[in-house]
Design a protein around this motif. Structure first.
Motif, PDB file in Angstrom:
ATOM      1  N   ARG A   9       0.838  -1.206   0.000  1.00  0.00           N
ATOM      2  CA  ARG A   9       0.000   0.000   0.000  1.00  0.00           C
ATOM      3  C   ARG A   9       0.870   1.253   0.000  1.00  0.00           C
ATOM      4  O   ARG A   9       0.614   2.210  -0.715  1.00  0.00           O
ATOM      5  CB  ARG A   9      -0.934   0.002   1.203  1.00  0.00           C
ATOM      6  N   SER A  13       1.052   4.042  -2.876  1.00  0.00           N
ATOM      7  CA  SER A  13       0.803   5.446  -2.538  1.00  0.00           C
ATOM      8  C   SER A  13       1.958   6.337  -2.983  1.00  0.00           C
ATOM      9  O   SER A  13       1.737   7.446  -3.487  1.00  0.00           O
ATOM     10  CB  SER A  13       0.566   5.601  -1.034  1.00  0.00           C
ATOM     11  N   ASP A  66      -5.402   3.597  -7.511  1.00  0.00           N
ATOM     12  CA  ASP A  66      -6.496   3.901  -6.576  1.00  0.00           C
ATOM     13  C   ASP A  66      -7.364   2.667  -6.333  1.00  0.00           C
ATOM     14  O   ASP A  66      -7.733   2.368  -5.187  1.00  0.00           O
ATOM     15  CB  ASP A  66      -7.361   5.040  -7.104  1.00  0.00           C
ATOM     16  N   ARG A  67      -7.675   1.944  -7.393  1.00  0.00           N
ATOM     17  CA  ARG A  67      -8.499   0.744  -7.241  1.00  0.00           C
ATOM     18  C   ARG A  67      -7.760  -0.354  -6.475  1.00  0.00           C
ATOM     19  O   ARG A  67      -8.358  -1.077  -5.670  1.00  0.00           O
ATOM     20  CB  ARG A  67      -8.993   0.265  -8.605  1.00  0.00           C
ATOM     21  N   ILE A  69      -5.491   0.159  -4.127  1.00  0.00           N
ATOM     22  CA  ILE A  69      -5.514   0.580  -2.722  1.00  0.00           C
ATOM     23  C   ILE A  69      -6.880   0.292  -2.114  1.00  0.00           C
ATOM     24  O   ILE A  69      -6.969  -0.174  -0.969  1.00  0.00           O
ATOM     25  CB  ILE A  69      -5.117   2.069  -2.596  1.00  0.00           C
ATOM     26  N   GLU A  70      -7.939   0.514  -2.873  1.00  0.00           N
ATOM     27  CA  GLU A  70      -9.289   0.178  -2.388  1.00  0.00           C
ATOM     28  C   GLU A  70      -9.405  -1.315  -2.102  1.00  0.00           C
ATOM     29  O   GLU A  70      -9.976  -1.722  -1.086  1.00  0.00           O
ATOM     30  CB  GLU A  70     -10.349   0.572  -3.417  1.00  0.00           C
ATOM     31  N   ARG A  71      -8.850  -2.156  -2.994  1.00  0.00           N
ATOM     32  CA  ARG A  71      -8.905  -3.605  -2.778  1.00  0.00           C
ATOM     33  C   ARG A  71      -8.124  -4.001  -1.529  1.00  0.00           C
ATOM     34  O   ARG A  71      -8.558  -4.875  -0.771  1.00  0.00           O
ATOM     35  CB  ARG A  71      -8.401  -4.367  -4.009  1.00  0.00           C
ATOM     36  N   ASP A  73      -7.666  -2.066   1.123  1.00  0.00           N
ATOM     37  CA  ASP A  73      -8.470  -1.594   2.255  1.00  0.00           C
ATOM     38  C   ASP A  73      -9.694  -2.471   2.496  1.00  0.00           C
ATOM     39  O   ASP A  73     -10.139  -2.617   3.635  1.00  0.00           O
ATOM     40  CB  ASP A  73      -8.896  -0.139   2.043  1.00  0.00           C
ATOM     41  N   GLN A  74     -10.218  -3.072   1.436  1.00  0.00           N
ATOM     42  CA  GLN A  74     -11.411  -3.919   1.556  1.00  0.00           C
ATOM     43  C   GLN A  74     -11.072  -5.390   1.805  1.00  0.00           C
ATOM     44  O   GLN A  74     -11.966  -6.215   1.953  1.00  0.00           O
ATOM     45  CB  GLN A  74     -12.267  -3.801   0.290  1.00  0.00           C
ATOM     46  N   TYR A  77      -7.440  -7.567  -2.001  1.00  0.00           N
ATOM     47  CA  TYR A  77      -6.226  -7.468  -2.811  1.00  0.00           C
ATOM     48  C   TYR A  77      -5.658  -8.857  -3.080  1.00  0.00           C
ATOM     49  O   TYR A  77      -5.636  -9.717  -2.204  1.00  0.00           O
ATOM     50  CB  TYR A  77      -5.176  -6.605  -2.101  1.00  0.00           C
ATOM     51  N   GLU A  97      -0.601  -3.249  -9.041  1.00  0.00           N
ATOM     52  CA  GLU A  97      -1.981  -2.798  -9.219  1.00  0.00           C
ATOM     53  C   GLU A  97      -2.830  -3.792 -10.016  1.00  0.00           C
ATOM     54  O   GLU A  97      -3.998  -3.528 -10.314  1.00  0.00           O
ATOM     55  CB  GLU A  97      -2.036  -1.404  -9.857  1.00  0.00           C
TER      56      GLU A  97
END
Length: 108
Positions: A9, A13, A66-67, A69-71, A73-74, A77, A97
């Motif tokens: 992550r 970032s 961005d997607r 990082i969302e995966r 966080d959810q 990933y 990614e």
């Protein structure tokens, strides 16, 4: 979040921040006034088209990051968004990614 995911992550970032800075620089270059000389204007237009294409490619990569990082966080990933199977660690190492496994990405 596991230490490995935290590292991934952070790398994503950092890459995102680099790309955003570069896109801002490209947009500043594109905003410069044209030279008075018509021959120079033609060269500048070609350069501007190349910079615009590069900016669009980098903006697309920012969206992929961005997607990803969302995966992370959810908690999704590393799982293919198409088939739900794990994405090979070598693929994620090469393309952090990546949203799809090789089979789905290549349409096999």
């Amino acid at each position: 979040m596991s230490p490995d995911l935290a590292t991934i992550r952070a790398r994503l970032s950092d890459r995102r921040a680099q790309l955003l800075a570069h896109v801002a620089s490209l947009e500043a270059d594109l905003g410069q006034p044209m030279e008075a000389d018509f021959a120079e204007q033609a060269v500048e237009r070609e350069d501007d088209e190349a910079l615009d294409r590069l900016s669009r490619v980098e903006l697309a990569e920012i969206g992929q990051i961005d997607r990803a990082i969302e995966r992370i966080d959810q908690g999704a990933y590393g799982v293919c968004i198409e088939c739900g199977e794990p994405i090979a660690p070598a693929r994620l190492a090469a393309l952090p990614e990546a949203a799809m496994c090789m089979e789905c990405a290549t349409g096999r």
